[in-house]
Write an enzyme that holds these catalytic residues in place. Structure first.
Site, PDB file in Angstrom:
ATOM      1  N   ARG A  93     -70.258  49.011   5.516  1.00  0.00           N
ATOM      2  CA  ARG A  93     -69.277  48.043   5.018  1.00  0.00           C
ATOM      3  C   ARG A  93     -67.889  48.305   5.617  1.00  0.00           C
ATOM      4  NH1 ARG A  93     -67.630  46.982  -1.321  1.00  0.00           N
ATOM      5  NH2 ARG A  93     -65.740  45.786  -0.936  1.00  0.00           N
ATOM      6  N   ASN A 147     -75.511  40.870  -1.150  1.00  0.00           N
ATOM      7  CA  ASN A 147     -74.651  39.981  -0.355  1.00  0.00           C
ATOM      8  C   ASN A 147     -75.040  39.980   1.115  1.00  0.00           C
ATOM      9  OD1 ASN A 147     -72.719  38.694  -2.023  1.00  0.00           O
ATOM     10  ND2 ASN A 147     -71.757  40.671  -2.401  1.00  0.00           N
ATOM     11  N   CYS A 169     -74.065  35.519  -8.309  1.00  0.00           N
ATOM     12  CA  CYS A 169     -72.743  36.091  -8.042  1.00  0.00           C
ATOM     13  C   CYS A 169     -71.954  36.113  -9.339  1.00  0.00           C
ATOM     14  CB  CYS A 169     -72.023  35.235  -7.010  1.00  0.00           C
ATOM     15  SG  CYS A 169     -70.318  35.733  -6.735  1.00  0.00           S
ATOM     16  N   HIS A 199     -69.365  32.128  -2.687  1.00  0.00           N
ATOM     17  CA  HIS A 199     -68.003  32.511  -2.310  1.00  0.00           C
ATOM     18  C   HIS A 199     -67.229  31.358  -1.664  1.00  0.00           C
ATOM     19  CE1 HIS A 199     -68.905  37.148  -2.451  1.00  0.00           C
ATOM     20  NE2 HIS A 199     -69.131  36.518  -3.605  1.00  0.00           N
ATOM     21  N   TYR A 255     -62.239  33.479  -3.377  1.00  0.00           N
ATOM     22  CA  TYR A 255     -62.481  33.676  -1.937  1.00  0.00           C
ATOM     23  C   TYR A 255     -61.833  32.590  -1.077  1.00  0.00           C
ATOM     24  CZ  TYR A 255     -65.597  37.583  -2.825  1.00  0.00           C
ATOM     25  OH  TYR A 255     -66.095  38.809  -3.190  1.00  0.00           O
TER      26      TYR A 255
HETATM   27  P1  NAD Z   1     -74.532  50.608  -2.636  1.00  0.00           P
HETATM   28  O1  NAD Z   1     -73.849  50.952  -1.392  1.00  0.00           O
HETATM   29  O2  NAD Z   1     -74.375  51.492  -3.807  1.00  0.00           O
HETATM   30  O3  NAD Z   1     -76.082  50.411  -2.324  1.00  0.00           O
HETATM   31  C1  NAD Z   1     -77.034  50.327  -3.358  1.00  0.00           C
HETATM   32  C2  NAD Z   1     -78.258  51.106  -2.988  1.00  0.00           C
HETATM   33  O4  NAD Z   1     -79.015  50.418  -1.989  1.00  0.00           O
HETATM   34  C3  NAD Z   1     -77.978  52.479  -2.418  1.00  0.00           C
HETATM   35  O5  NAD Z   1     -78.410  53.483  -3.308  1.00  0.00           O
HETATM   36  C4  NAD Z   1     -78.741  52.474  -1.095  1.00  0.00           C
HETATM   37  O6  NAD Z   1     -79.332  53.713  -0.782  1.00  0.00           O
HETATM   38  C5  NAD Z   1     -79.751  51.391  -1.322  1.00  0.00           C
HETATM   39  N1  NAD Z   1     -80.400  50.868  -0.115  1.00  0.00           N
HETATM   40  C6  NAD Z   1     -79.896  50.703   1.126  1.00  0.00           C
HETATM   41  N2  NAD Z   1     -80.829  50.189   1.942  1.00  0.00           N
HETATM   42  C7  NAD Z   1     -81.949  49.997   1.199  1.00  0.00           C
HETATM   43  C8  NAD Z   1     -83.251  49.491   1.462  1.00  0.00           C
HETATM   44  N3  NAD Z   1     -83.606  49.087   2.678  1.00  0.00           N
HETATM   45  N4  NAD Z   1     -84.143  49.466   0.441  1.00  0.00           N
HETATM   46  C9  NAD Z   1     -83.825  49.903  -0.782  1.00  0.00           C
HETATM   47  N5  NAD Z   1     -82.607  50.384  -1.093  1.00  0.00           N
HETATM   48  C10 NAD Z   1     -81.683  50.439  -0.116  1.00  0.00           C
HETATM   49  O7  NAD Z   1     -74.133  49.113  -3.005  1.00  0.00           O
HETATM   50  P2  NAD Z   1     -73.408  48.443  -4.238  1.00  0.00           P
HETATM   51  O8  NAD Z   1     -71.952  48.574  -4.065  1.00  0.00           O
HETATM   52  O9  NAD Z   1     -74.015  48.857  -5.495  1.00  0.00           O
HETATM   53  O10 NAD Z   1     -73.805  46.951  -3.947  1.00  0.00           O
HETATM   54  C11 NAD Z   1     -75.158  46.593  -3.802  1.00  0.00           C
HETATM   55  C12 NAD Z   1     -75.293  45.217  -3.219  1.00  0.00           C
HETATM   56  O11 NAD Z   1     -74.925  44.242  -4.169  1.00  0.00           O
HETATM   57  C13 NAD Z   1     -74.436  44.952  -1.997  1.00  0.00           C
HETATM   58  O12 NAD Z   1     -75.156  44.181  -1.073  1.00  0.00           O
HETATM   59  C14 NAD Z   1     -73.267  44.194  -2.549  1.00  0.00           C
HETATM   60  O13 NAD Z   1     -72.642  43.384  -1.601  1.00  0.00           O
HETATM   61  C15 NAD Z   1     -73.927  43.405  -3.618  1.00  0.00           C
HETATM   62  N6  NAD Z   1     -73.069  42.909  -4.703  1.00  0.00           N
HETATM   63  C16 NAD Z   1     -73.226  41.615  -5.033  1.00  0.00           C
HETATM   64  C17 NAD Z   1     -72.465  41.058  -6.034  1.00  0.00           C
HETATM   65  C18 NAD Z   1     -72.638  39.611  -6.330  1.00  0.00           C
HETATM   66  O14 NAD Z   1     -71.729  38.990  -6.847  1.00  0.00           O
HETATM   67  N7  NAD Z   1     -73.784  39.026  -5.988  1.00  0.00           N
HETATM   68  C19 NAD Z   1     -71.540  41.847  -6.722  1.00  0.00           C
HETATM   69  C20 NAD Z   1     -71.419  43.192  -6.362  1.00  0.00           C
HETATM   70  C21 NAD Z   1     -72.202  43.715  -5.362  1.00  0.00           C
HETATM   71  C1  G6P Z   2     -67.223  40.346  -6.373  1.00  0.00           C
HETATM   72  C2  G6P Z   2     -68.237  39.539  -5.662  1.00  0.00           C
HETATM   73  C3  G6P Z   2     -69.230  40.331  -4.941  1.00  0.00           C
HETATM   74  C4  G6P Z   2     -68.472  41.298  -4.084  1.00  0.00           C
HETATM   75  C5  G6P Z   2     -67.922  42.314  -5.011  1.00  0.00           C
HETATM   76  C6  G6P Z   2     -67.138  43.374  -4.283  1.00  0.00           C
HETATM   77  O1  G6P Z   2     -66.083  39.731  -5.967  1.00  0.00           O
HETATM   78  O2  G6P Z   2     -68.739  38.522  -6.402  1.00  0.00           O
HETATM   79  O3  G6P Z   2     -70.088  39.503  -4.252  1.00  0.00           O
HETATM   80  O4  G6P Z   2     -69.201  41.838  -3.072  1.00  0.00           O
HETATM   81  O5  G6P Z   2     -67.201  41.753  -6.073  1.00  0.00           O
HETATM   82  O6  G6P Z   2     -66.762  44.365  -5.165  1.00  0.00           O
HETATM   83  P1  G6P Z   2     -66.352  45.813  -4.659  1.00  0.00           P
HETATM   84  O7  G6P Z   2     -65.885  46.545  -5.857  1.00  0.00           O
HETATM   85  O8  G6P Z   2     -67.586  46.385  -4.026  1.00  0.00           O
HETATM   86  O9  G6P Z   2     -65.277  45.595  -3.632  1.00  0.00           O
HETATM   87 MN    MN Z   3     -70.310  37.514  -5.218  1.00  0.00          MN
END
Ligand code: NAD
Ligand code: G6P
Ligand code: MN
Length: 435
Positions: A93, A147, A169, A199, A255
């Site tokens: 990232r 994401n 989201c 977004h 966004y």
């Molecule tokens: P993170 O960096 O903690 O990753 C989560 C886990 O995924 C880690 O433990 C990692 O080892 C694991 N991982 C990586 N590759 C993998 C694979 N191939 N198979 C299984 N596990 C795997 O991430 P995070 O900050 O917890 O965020 C997780 C995801 O959720 C990200 O893609 C982030 O963008 C997304 N997210 C989405 C929203 C939303 O609004 N939809 C909000 C927050 C985060």
């Molecule tokens: C929210 C969004 C996610 C985004 C996340 C980032 O805005 O809906 O899709 O990736 O927060 O949060 P972070 O704490 O990882 O910057």
């Molecule tokens: Mn989002």
């Protein structure tokens, strides 16, 4: 009872997911929860997994939490699969953010060049999960939060040939909470009509007497004297140009600042990167302190500190989707689903983010119709950019990737687009076997 499998179980958001299941246990009988991760995330999985076990035990509910690195084994007979993984973890990232920024472009993990690269890394993994699901749990629902959530949903629908998918989201959840509070009304007494893509959506709000309160909210949030405040933690409270927002006649999402206030946002990002680092660098520190907390053998509830993450409340929303599908509740939620004509400006088969009713047969989008020119223009460009990005992620075709970069308003087109694309592809090459 239900079997839930969470891919990327080592995420620091997992305690919120557990809290969500605990809160709903009377109507949602989750009996097995499998947290799946990979070797690189093993330590995180163990720490947060033990914490999950303590939470379930403290709540006294009948649910077994399993930790595993064996995805195919975990998926056997699952009812719901949730995805919250990050290919390449936070180091990837940080590259997505820092490389575009170095070339004078917005450095953001879901929008602009960084978001496209995240799609290139993520989509092949998601399609692999779908293939495993076809074999191991062909009737399961895939609830995706990984994401870029919109493009991931689009890829699953178009290339995975998998209909039972809903993308999620937290931005609409946060907007609904903020705006209800601002109007001093309860959420149930308001109708929120969202449409667009992940977004990049706009919305209108109506009250229970049938009046539209959108203009009042625009004025309160973005009028000349308004203090915009923060909707999500990861986006600074940059003001919008009030005349421009008023002209939209609809509420923007946070966004939109990247598209409507690009110059200002870039300036802020550059300054912030020099001081505290990119958002990914800030989150890395935050994550370290969260995992320090999670190590405490006495901690058996979700700590307040998790709310400093931008994604606060998204796992709770995921639990609500699962609950609504399982109990055929018809709850109104904003999700990523196949368009089916709800937004007439976008392709019929594309993924859109719209207000929907969540039923036992999935998301039923509420008809929105057509947008005025200001929204339509940006939306159609961005959807075309998404289509190209997804295609490039699947095929690994370089020219398609370059076309997607060229089309994205946050990427400066021409030679510099190619330079940034090449540098990003090189930086992430271990995660990009398709290129
Ligand atoms: P993170 O960096 O903690 O990753 C989560 C886990 O995924 C880690 O433990 C990692 O080892 C694991 N991982 C990586 N590759 C993998 C694979 N191939 N198979 C299984 N596990 C795997 O991430 P995070 O900050 O917890 O965020 C997780 C995801 O959720 C990200 O893609 C982030 O963008 C997304 N997210 C989405 C929203 C939303 O609004 N939809 C909000 C927050 C985060
Ligand atoms: C929210 C969004 C996610 C985004 C996340 C980032 O805005 O809906 O899709 O990736 O927060 O949060 P972070 O704490 O990882 O910057
Ligand atoms: Mn989002």
């Amino acid at each position: 009872g239900l079997k839930i499998v969470t891919i990327g179980g080592g995420s620091s958001y997992t305690p919120e997911l557990i809290e969500g299941f605990i809160k709903r246990h009377a109507e949602l009988p989750v009996r097995e929860l499998w947290l799946v991760d990979i070797e690189a995330g093993k330590e995180k999985l163990e720490i947060v997994g033990e914490m999950a076990k303590r939470m379930v035990k403290a709540a006294g509910i009948d649910c077994d939490v399993h930790l595993t690195l064996d995805r195919r084994h975990a998926l056997q007979d699952a009812d719901f699969v949730t995805t919250q993984f990050r290919v390449g973890l936070l180091d990837a990232r940080i590259k997505d953010e820092a490389i575009p920024l170095k070339h004078g472009m917005i450095g953001q993990e879901t929008n602009g060049a960084g978001g496209m690269l995240k799609a290139f890394r993520t989509i092949p993994v998601v399609l692999g999960i779908v293939e495993d699901m076809k074999e191991r749990c062909p009737n399961a629902w895939l609830i995706n939060f990984t994401n870029p959530a919109g493009m991931v949903t689009e890829a699953v629908l178009r290339y995975g040939q998998w209909e039972k998918v809903i993308g999620l989201c937290n931005v609409p959840v946060m907007a609904v909470n903020t705006e209800s509070a601002l109007l001093q009304k309860e959420e149930k007494d308001l109708f929120f009509k969202f449409a667009g893509i992940n977004h990049l959506h706009w919305h209108r709000v109506y009250d229970k007497s049938g009046g539209e309160v959108t203009a009042e909210l625009i004025d309160k949030l973005y009028g000349p004297d308004a203090d915009p405040g923060k909707i999500v933690e990861n986006i600074r409270d940059m003001r919008f140009l009030s005349d421009q927002i008023a002209q939209l006649g609809m509420l923007p999402c946070p966004y939109h600042r990247y598209y409507y206030m690009t110059g200002n946002m870039l300036q802020e990002e550059l300054e912030e990167a020099q001081h505290e680092g990119t958002r990914g660098q800030v989150v890395k520190k935050l994550e370290e302190s969260l995992f320090e907390l999670y190590k405490d053998p006495n901690l058996d509830y979700k700590p307040k500190e998790l709310e400093q993450r931008g994604g606060a409340y998204y796992s709770d929303a995921a639990c609500e989707i699962i609950n609504s599908i399982y109990n055929n509740k018809g709850t109104q939620m904003v999700v990523n689903t196949r368009n089916r004509g709800s937004v007439s400006d976008l392709p019929y088969d594309s993924a859109v983010e719209v207000t929907s009713l969540i039923t036992a047969h999935g998301a039923e989008p509420v008809h929105f119709g057509a947008f005025p020119p200001a929204q339509r223009g940006l939306l159609q460009v961005m959807k075309a950019m998404e289509e190209l990005t997804v295609e490039a992620a699947v095929t690994g075709d370089y020219a398609t990737a370059l076309q997607a970069f060229t089309l994205n308003p946050l990427v400066t087109s021409g030679d510099v687009a190619k330079v940034v694309l090449d540098e990003l592809l090189e930086a992430h090459k271990t995660y990009l076997p398709q290129f």
